[in-house]
Design an enzyme around this catalytic site. Structure first.
Site, PDB file in Angstrom:
ATOM      1  N   ASP A 270       2.241   2.269  -6.019  1.00 42.32           N
ATOM      2  CA  ASP A 270       3.466   2.884  -5.510  1.00 42.32           C
ATOM      3  C   ASP A 270       4.664   1.946  -5.525  1.00 42.32           C
ATOM      4  O   ASP A 270       5.796   2.389  -5.490  1.00 42.32           O
ATOM      5  CB  ASP A 270       3.248   3.458  -4.103  1.00 42.32           C
ATOM      6  CG  ASP A 270       2.523   2.471  -3.197  1.00 42.32           C
ATOM      7  OD1 ASP A 270       2.442   1.288  -3.560  1.00 42.32           O
ATOM      8  OD2 ASP A 270       2.044   2.889  -2.131  1.00 42.32           O
TER       9      ASP A 270
ATOM     10  N   ASP B  13       3.766  -2.803  -8.776  1.00 44.56           N
ATOM     11  CA  ASP B  13       2.616  -2.107  -9.337  1.00 44.56           C
ATOM     12  C   ASP B  13       2.888  -1.645 -10.762  1.00 44.56           C
ATOM     13  O   ASP B  13       1.961  -1.338 -11.508  1.00 44.56           O
ATOM     14  CB  ASP B  13       2.284  -0.858  -8.500  1.00 44.56           C
ATOM     15  CG  ASP B  13       1.660  -1.223  -7.167  1.00 44.56           C
ATOM     16  OD1 ASP B  13       0.981  -2.255  -7.122  1.00 44.56           O
ATOM     17  OD2 ASP B  13       1.857  -0.478  -6.194  1.00 44.56           O
TER      18      ASP B  13
ATOM     19  N   ASP C 137      -5.447   2.749  -4.466  1.00 43.55           N
ATOM     20  CA  ASP C 137      -4.970   2.098  -3.256  1.00 43.55           C
ATOM     21  C   ASP C 137      -5.713   2.698  -2.084  1.00 43.55           C
ATOM     22  O   ASP C 137      -6.224   3.807  -2.176  1.00 43.55           O
ATOM     23  CB  ASP C 137      -3.490   2.426  -3.033  1.00 43.55           C
ATOM     24  CG  ASP C 137      -2.606   1.627  -3.938  1.00 43.55           C
ATOM     25  OD1 ASP C 137      -3.073   0.624  -4.471  1.00 43.55           O
ATOM     26  OD2 ASP C 137      -1.437   2.032  -4.105  1.00 43.55           O
TER      27      ASP C 137
HETATM   28  P1  ATP Z   1      -2.674  -0.474  -0.088  1.00 44.25           P
HETATM   29  O1  ATP Z   1      -2.531  -1.549  -1.112  1.00 44.25           O
HETATM   30  O2  ATP Z   1      -4.014   0.134  -0.052  1.00 44.25           O
HETATM   31  O3  ATP Z   1      -1.570   0.509  -0.052  1.00 44.25           O
HETATM   32  P2  ATP Z   1      -1.550  -1.809   2.181  1.00 44.25           P
HETATM   33  O4  ATP Z   1      -0.575  -0.775   2.511  1.00 44.25           O
HETATM   34  O5  ATP Z   1      -2.289  -2.450   3.300  1.00 44.25           O
HETATM   35  O6  ATP Z   1      -2.695  -1.287   1.281  1.00 44.25           O
HETATM   36  P3  ATP Z   1       0.550  -3.587   1.595  1.00 44.25           P
HETATM   37  O7  ATP Z   1       1.552  -2.576   1.929  1.00 44.25           O
HETATM   38  O8  ATP Z   1       0.728  -4.473   0.425  1.00 44.25           O
HETATM   39  O9  ATP Z   1      -0.856  -2.930   1.340  1.00 44.25           O
HETATM   40  O10 ATP Z   1       0.342  -4.440   2.895  1.00 44.25           O
HETATM   41  C1  ATP Z   1      -0.384  -5.642   2.881  1.00 44.25           C
HETATM   42  C2  ATP Z   1      -0.495  -6.201   4.283  1.00 44.25           C
HETATM   43  O11 ATP Z   1       0.800  -6.537   4.773  1.00 44.25           O
HETATM   44  C3  ATP Z   1      -1.036  -5.199   5.309  1.00 44.25           C
HETATM   45  O12 ATP Z   1      -2.427  -5.238   5.375  1.00 44.25           O
HETATM   46  C4  ATP Z   1      -0.406  -5.692   6.591  1.00 44.25           C
HETATM   47  O13 ATP Z   1      -1.184  -6.720   7.152  1.00 44.25           O
HETATM   48  C5  ATP Z   1       0.910  -6.250   6.141  1.00 44.25           C
HETATM   49  N1  ATP Z   1       1.979  -5.264   6.331  1.00 44.25           N
HETATM   50  C6  ATP Z   1       2.040  -4.010   5.872  1.00 44.25           C
HETATM   51  N2  ATP Z   1       3.170  -3.404   6.193  1.00 44.25           N
HETATM   52  C7  ATP Z   1       3.884  -4.304   6.898  1.00 44.25           C
HETATM   53  C8  ATP Z   1       5.161  -4.298   7.522  1.00 44.25           C
HETATM   54  N3  ATP Z   1       5.945  -3.230   7.469  1.00 44.25           N
HETATM   55  N4  ATP Z   1       5.579  -5.410   8.141  1.00 44.25           N
HETATM   56  C9  ATP Z   1       4.791  -6.487   8.172  1.00 44.25           C
HETATM   57  N5  ATP Z   1       3.593  -6.562   7.620  1.00 44.25           N
HETATM   58  C10 ATP Z   1       3.120  -5.493   6.992  1.00 44.25           C
END
Ligand code: ATP
Length: 887
Positions: free
Chosen positions: A626, A630, A333
């Site tokens: 996480d 997943d 990730d």
């Molecule tokens: P990784 O997969 O590397 O952990 P990530 O944290 O960006 O990356 P997700 O948590 O699935 O992956 O988030 C995907 C997308 O959703 C983010 O790029 C963001 O645009 C949006 N996002 C993340 N957190 C929030 C939130 N708390 N509220 C609204 N949108 C969010």
């Protein structure tokens, strides 16, 4: 007439009545004194431990070994033929062997227990009005537990408050559909099966969606799980390596037994003393059968796993310690693993105007955007009200969200005040497939919904731009273009929007109303790469391991960060998105996985396809994750890696390794440690097998060469005792070879004996035999009566010289230095001293049937023994000669 409510039927009771019965204030939770009182009454929130072996049992187990029984038989035979000293010495050796075996098994058990302890679950609980994370075992009835998607339910809970909470109860009911929860009091209907008690959440099940809060009504064995618990088998399964070695050991044992039988028969035919030849054959069998091999491997793995905790890698399944060394691809990730997950807002963009935290707000649209950022936000205040609300550590929750709260504060928009003035009345929680979330708040006579999320997920749902004077037209394409430009600079961009409602939408239609939104603006956050990640990526590449980034973030953000970290070497590197994956069939994906290093906007559910495609291409894949979604990919990967800090219990359950610091560099450190442990197991096998083959050759070849029996049974047993135990174990502490991360991963199916090990075992074993027999022949020829003591000494010291030589497979000992493995040096010195004692302490001579050696005799023995070391060093030179060097 209705049946009265029984204790335990909490689903039939009102929450207030239950809270009263449990004497708890639902807004504050229990106080610490009350918690300790209840802990005393109810005991820990644990299921009764499964079968663990008591020390006595462990000790007793040591005597159940077939070889020990054979030895006891030998002791009896010695006694019968009048060799009482032999009987006593054999018994002593049996006891010493058992003690060593016991200590080994006990250490392994303790190391495993410590690991299990570390892997224990945690719970978020409200106590003294404060939210805290505690080990699940300290929960008591009356505690208030906060749940979110991914949590394992830590005790039986009566739900007080929920938001779209869904629970997977298959662990308890066997039903694999998730159950949507509610809080209303149920009526008695039929039997009210566990699956129908929808206002309860049961220990051992997992929250898969939404959030909730529940009152603990039962803990430990009084939970529903406790009632049905015939605890899952807590014993560790054997690792594939252990199974292979055990199977191999069996075959070897048969071969050795055949050799011993031949030795016995030919001895009888040659007219040797039948009792002596029987004892010799038995001793040889005991010494040459590597019965301790699987046990030693467990110790090496368990001690290795314990050391890995030191580098923040917690091993949940022992076999992964040995397979880590085979990893060819690490899929990681981005957020938090490769980056710091310490986000802060760089800017807010609304109506084409930028606001940078610290500056005055340029327009009311910016203010409204910050209101959305603060209200549509689950970050929770942490600590007392006096704490500064702007300090980073005053908020807990998702780093994206805490960054938003802090940005809002910087613009004078206070979350606490807003929450009080416009409380949340409904919500559609964030999930990484939708990539957005919405909260509903009271506003005037109606309601307002704030939505935030990834720009591509948001903008198709936005129809207009919000302004205080009424909506304006919106150029969606232009906004997406701006978001793209910001993302290419490595920024994470979120869009913020709102919509007014006159009526609160139906709970089932929440997603449907995430439409016709009015855009407020974009907010760009920065999450810097971890400083240590860059070096770890480099180490990966030199170790022949391909680092791959898989993220939910925007492709441009992902590519920019991957480039900064060195995962890709060009800003034009190919990036596959979730949408690309959907449009590709498996064959097309397999054709691409070899060259793609960055996957963006990928749903967790798509990770499994990436793993499978890589595996189909022959890769051995480690994958991090996480979230709840997943888990399937973590299970499918060869090594599933969960996050210890930020991860969910579900992901941890599915993983074989947990990163305690969520850090990519830790994966690389764990791979290195796994390679070291596997090397050391190989070194142990190389050492014992070579020396055993030397012993067999010495004893079996002597009669063929017309020499008398070179060793007495007691000598053979003594050699077995002192050379296998301590020095062998000290190999566990052998440090990593210098080239360990410069060589390619080991093919997972490669035999333990690959790379010239067989040749070594036979060749060097033959040398040991030749040295023993050579010294024997020379001593007999030149009239040295104590030739037997000399052979005995050469055999032991030769093994010590051997073990020092094989510490490294590539480097000579003088380059390693003697002090780099002090336990081994200590064990070798101790063995030497013990051997000298058997020769030079007069009281021991009759027991060991030895005689003191003269300086010349000892010199000859030392010279012969050191040939073992010289031969191993020459073998290394030959094997690593420049024309063959690969790395
Ligand atoms: P990784 O997969 O590397 O952990 P990530 O944290 O960006 O990356 P997700 O948590 O699935 O992956 O988030 C995907 C997308 O959703 C983010 O790029 C963001 O645009 C949006 N996002 C993340 N957190 C929030 C939130 N708390 N509220 C609204 N949108 C969010």
């Amino acid at each position: 007439m209705s049946t009265p409510i029984q204790p335990g039927e909490c689903y039939l009771q009102d929450i207030d009545a239950l809270a009263q019965a449990q004497a708890v204030d639902l807004a504050q939770g229990l106080g610490s004194e009350e918690v300790s009182r209840r802990t005393h009454t109810h005991g820990p929130n644990e299921l009764a431990a499964g079968k663990t072996r008591s020390p006595w049992q462990l000790l007793l187990d040591q005597f159940k070994d077939f070889m020990v029984l054979v030895l006891l038989g030998a002791a009896v035979i010695s006694g019968l033929v009048g060799e009482l000293t032999d009987t006593l010495v054999i018994l002593l050796i049996v006891v010493l062997n058992a003690v060593i075996g016991f200590v080994q098994a006990w250490r392994a058990d303790k190391a495993l227990a410590a690991l299990r302890q570390l892997a224990a679950a945690h719970a978020t609980v409200l106590r003294n009005g404060q939210v805290q994370v505690v080990p699940a075992s300290v929960l008591v009835p009356g505690d208030i537990v906060l749940l979110e998607a991914g949590n394992q339910i830590p005790a039986d809970l009566r739900l007080i408050e929920i938001a779209q909470l869904q629970v997977d109860e298959s662990a308890l009911t066997g039903e694999s559909v998730t159950v949507a929860k509610q809080t209303a009091t149920l009526q008695r209907e039929g039997t009210n099966a566990l699956g129908d008690r929808t206002n309860m959440a049961f220990k051992g099940t997992t929250a898969t969606h939404g959030r909730g809060r529940g009152l603990v009504v039962a803990t430990g064995m009084r939970t529903e799980l406790g009632k049905v618990a015939t605890l899952l088998d807590s014993g560790e399964r054997s690792t594939p390596l252990q199974l292979r070695l055990a199977a191999f050991g069996k075959k070897l044992a048969l071969a050795v037994l055949a050799i011993c039988a031949i030795l016995f028969i030919t001895g009888l035919l040659r007219g040797e003393n039948p009792a002596l030849i029987a004892l010799t054959a038995i001793s040889l069998a005991v010494a040459a059968i590597p019965e301790a091999l699987p046990a030693v491997v467990t110790i090496l793995l368990a001690l290795g796993a314990r050391r890995m905790v030191g580098v923040n890698a917690l091993v949940r399944r022992l076999p992964s310690v040995e397979t880590l060394g085979s990893v060819t691809t690490i899929c990681s990730d981005k957020t938090g693993t490769l980056t710091q997950n310490r986000m802060h807002a760089e800017l807010v963009l609304a109506l084409g105007q930028r606001w940078v935290p610290g500056d005055p707000l340029p327009s009311p649209v910016h203010t409204e955007a910050l209101r959305a950022a603060a209200l549509c936000n689950d970050a929770a205040r942490h600590g007392s009200d006096q704490d500064s609300a702007t300090a980073g550590n005053a908020w807990q929750g998702d780093p994206t969200e805490t960054a938003l709260v802090l940005a809002a504060h910087a613009g004078g928009v206070e979350k606490a005040a807003l929450d009080a003035a416009s409380p949340r009345v409904q919500e559609q929680p964030f999930d990484s497939e939708r990539k957005r979330m919405t909260t509903f708040h009271k506003e005037g006579d109606g309601f307002v919904a704030y939505t935030k999320g990834a720009p591509e997920s948001m903008l198709p749902r936005c129809t207009r731009q919000w302004t205080p004077d009424g909506p304006q037209p919106l150029d969606t394409e232009a906004v997406l273009q701006t978001a793209q430009t910001l993302a290419a600079q490595g920024l994470r961009v979120l869009a913020l929007a709102r919509r007014s409602h006159t009526l609160l939408p139906d709970t089932n239609a929440l997603e449907a109303v995430e439409n016709e939104l009015e855009l407020l603006g974009l907010i760009a956050l920065i999450d810097p790469p971890r400083t240590e990640a860059q070096a770890a990526v480099r180490d990966c590449i030199t170790a022949g391991i391909i680092p791959v980034m898989i993220t939910g973030d925007h492709p441009a953000t992902a590519r920019a960060i991957a480039h900064r970290l060195g995962i890709v070497d060009s800003t034009e590197a190919p990036v596959l998105t979730g949408a690309d994956l959907t449009s590709m069939n498996d064959a097309a994906l397999q054709a691409q996985v070899g060259r793609v290093r960055v996957y963006a906007r990928v749903d967790p559910a798509q990770k499994i396809r990436i793993v499978e495609a890589l595996q189909a291409q022959g890769h051995f894949v480690a994958m991090t994750g996480d979230g709840v979604n997943d888990a399937p990919a973590l299970k499918r990967a060869d090594i599933g890696i969960a996050m210890g800090k930020g991860g969910t219990d579900v992901a941890r359950e599915a993983s074989s390794l947990v990163l305690l610091d969520d850090n990519f560099a830790t994966i690389v450190a764990a791979v290195k440690e796994g390679r070291r442990i596997y090397d050391n197991i190989r070194k142990f096998v190389r050492y014992t097998m070579t020396d055993n083959s030397g012993e067999i050759i010495t004893i079996c070849m002597a009669p063929l060469l017309g020499l008398p029996m070179p060793l007495l049974p007691i000598h053979i047993l003594w050699v077995n005792l002192v050379t296998d135990g301590l020095p062998g174990l000290a190999l566990a502490t052998e440090p990593a070879e210098r080239n360990i991360m410069r060589r390619p991963p080991r093919p997972p199916t490669e035999s333990m004996f690959a790379g010239g090990m067989w040749q070594h075992i036979l060749g060097i074993g033959l040398l040991l035999g030749a040295l023993c027999l050579g010294v024997q022949a020379w001593a007999i020829d030149t009239g040295h009566d104590n030739w037997q003591t000399m052979v005995f000494t050469v055999l032991i010291l030769g093994q010590m010289a051997h073990i020092m030589g094989i510490r490294s497979e590539t480097e000579p000992l003088w380059r390693l230095g003697l002090r780099t493995n002090l336990p081994l040096l200590g064990a070798v010195v101790l063995t030497f001293v013990l051997q000298m004692a058997t020769i030079y302490v007069p009281a021991l001579n009759p027991i060991f049937k030895t005689q003191p050696l003269s300086a010349l005799e000892l010199g000859v023995c030392l010279a012969a023994a050191s040939m073992m070391y010289v031969a191993v060093e020459l073998e290394k030179l030959w094997r690593n000669r420049p024309s063959r060097r690969v790395v």
